[in-house]
Design an enzyme around this catalytic site. Sequence first.
Site, PDB file in Angstrom:
ATOM      1  N   ASP A  29       0.855  -1.192   0.000  1.00  0.00           N
ATOM      2  CA  ASP A  29       0.000   0.000   0.000  1.00  0.00           C
ATOM      3  C   ASP A  29       0.888   1.238   0.000  1.00  0.00           C
ATOM      4  OD1 ASP A  29      -3.275   0.278   0.844  1.00  0.00           O
ATOM      5  OD2 ASP A  29      -2.043   2.099   0.841  1.00  0.00           O
ATOM      6  N   PHE A 155     -17.864  -8.459  -4.522  1.00  0.00           N
ATOM      7  CA  PHE A 155     -19.247  -8.057  -4.199  1.00  0.00           C
ATOM      8  C   PHE A 155     -19.467  -7.866  -2.701  1.00  0.00           C
ATOM      9  CE2 PHE A 155     -19.213 -10.238  -8.223  1.00  0.00           C
ATOM     10  CZ  PHE A 155     -20.028  -9.458  -9.021  1.00  0.00           C
ATOM     11  N   GLU A 158     -19.398  -3.477   2.896  1.00  0.00           N
ATOM     12  CA  GLU A 158     -18.667  -2.950   4.049  1.00  0.00           C
ATOM     13  C   GLU A 158     -19.450  -3.257   5.314  1.00  0.00           C
ATOM     14  OE1 GLU A 158     -17.222   1.074   3.753  1.00  0.00           O
ATOM     15  OE2 GLU A 158     -16.532   0.698   1.707  1.00  0.00           O
ATOM     16  N   ASN A 211     -24.434  -3.204  -8.740  1.00  0.00           N
ATOM     17  CA  ASN A 211     -24.490  -1.929  -8.003  1.00  0.00           C
ATOM     18  C   ASN A 211     -25.547  -0.965  -8.538  1.00  0.00           C
ATOM     19  OD1 ASN A 211     -22.712  -2.653  -6.102  1.00  0.00           O
ATOM     20  ND2 ASN A 211     -21.037  -1.333  -6.739  1.00  0.00           N
ATOM     21  N   CYS A 268     -19.046   2.994  -3.038  1.00  0.00           N
ATOM     22  CA  CYS A 268     -19.268   2.288  -4.302  1.00  0.00           C
ATOM     23  C   CYS A 268     -20.493   2.715  -5.112  1.00  0.00           C
ATOM     24  CB  CYS A 268     -19.330   0.790  -4.031  1.00  0.00           C
ATOM     25  SG  CYS A 268     -17.736   0.179  -3.470  1.00  0.00           S
TER      26      CYS A 268
END
Length: 414
Positions: A29, A155, A158, A211, A268
């Site tokens: 990262d 998919f 959160e 989505n 998202c």
Amino acid sequence: MITVFGLGFVGLTTALGFAHFGHKVYGIDINEQRKALLRQRQLPFLEKDLDIVLNKELNNNFFIAEDIKASIEDSEVIYYCVGTPYGENGEADLTYLYQAIDETLACLGECGKEKVLVIKSTIPPSTTQNRILPYIKSKIKNLESKIILANNPEFLREGHCWEDFIQADRIIIGSAMKKEIGVLKEIYTPFDIPIYFVEHNTAEFIKYLSNTLLATMISYSNEMASIAYKIGDINISDSFHLLHMDKRWNNCNMTSYVYPGCGYGGYCLPKDTNALYSLAKNKGIETPILKYVIETNDNMPKTVSDHIEESIDENMYIGILGLSFKPGSDDVREAASAKIIKELMSRGYDKIVGYDPVANDIFEHYYKFGIDYMGTLEDIIHKADILVILTAWNDFKNIKELTTKKVLDFRYMQ
Ligand SMILES: NC(=O)c1ccc[n+]([C@@H]2O[C@H](COP(=O)([O-])OP(=O)(O)OC[C@H]3O[C@@H](n4cnc5c(N)ncnc54)[C@H](O)[C@@H]3O)[C@@H](O)[C@H]2O)c1
């Protein structure tokens, strides 16, 4: 060995998920603060169960990469889980993805070993085929013998990242001509989840199909709630709960999306709905459904603020209950609460106090609104003249038993 670029909600979950099933995984990262926290076995965000796996797998099967080149050289499979945020005109911004790919290609050098590069980040349909593949080809010779490109859309939700990742409904892998990629099949075999190999474009499309449908159900519900509100004497939460009792909906987890609120938010749904709309527009396709799904959502802060305004005057303290974009998460990106606070402030209301069970500090730091934040539910009930529920945390469900002050419930919890 697997390398994962990006250690956010998706990347960290992916890396730990593979580590949990016995693969050795390097995590990369660019956010030093995030890596420092992870090295101390702390999650950079709230995500249930993930801390337990981090604690178990860190320096066991999961390693924060110290030497990126060595990690890439060592890995057969490289996953890209970096952010793909809003671009200028609503399209997906692929800057981070290109950066991570550039970094990979720079490390490949003379290395003759075959690598499978897998894009898990959400990217609009045709991106791999029309943009990423030609980009890589232009940068590296003898591509066919060195690199296999795949997509593997994610998919997870959160707040439920871990369970959604290890108990996914299906694994979708996009590859050239739907060709099975043995090493990916091997990686996922211990998960015991059906794996489907489809074309690159199909894999990318399915994520947007998902989505944009969720966004559509939410905007539809909000539009219906607006009609009901204007007609009057309609109990909106009762109406939706009774709708869900129809046996065609029964036991369907989707009902939480067919329910009104303050508009869809989070990382998202807004960006992905806009990205597909923007892609369709560039292709010259009229998409009135997507257009109005987005417009309805964009109008929600105004609609909610209009309702609040009917109940307040400018001397009153407005108590905002809930700041994260949804309960169970401390993610405040694209949170409806922020858009509504901004709208109220633009109308001259500056006596605003906020409270969230987990996201006060993150919200304050991210948005810098200069409002006051209360440490407890009792404090905000005491300070505010009117309370406005903007995130459906369970703690707010019985709020009317705790106070006689007016409560405006924009999540229809009552
Ligand atoms: N959050 C979700 O619920 C969810 C679900 C499914 C798919 N997705 C998609 O997955 C992708 C990642 O989403 P997220 O929520 O995990 O994002 P995030 O913002 O939580 O994490 C992205 C991480 O990538 C890192 N990064 C950026 N550029 C990098 C680089 N060049 N090298 C290494 N690291 C880099 C960032 O520092 C950050 O830690 C997005 O495309 C998103 O649309 C997200």
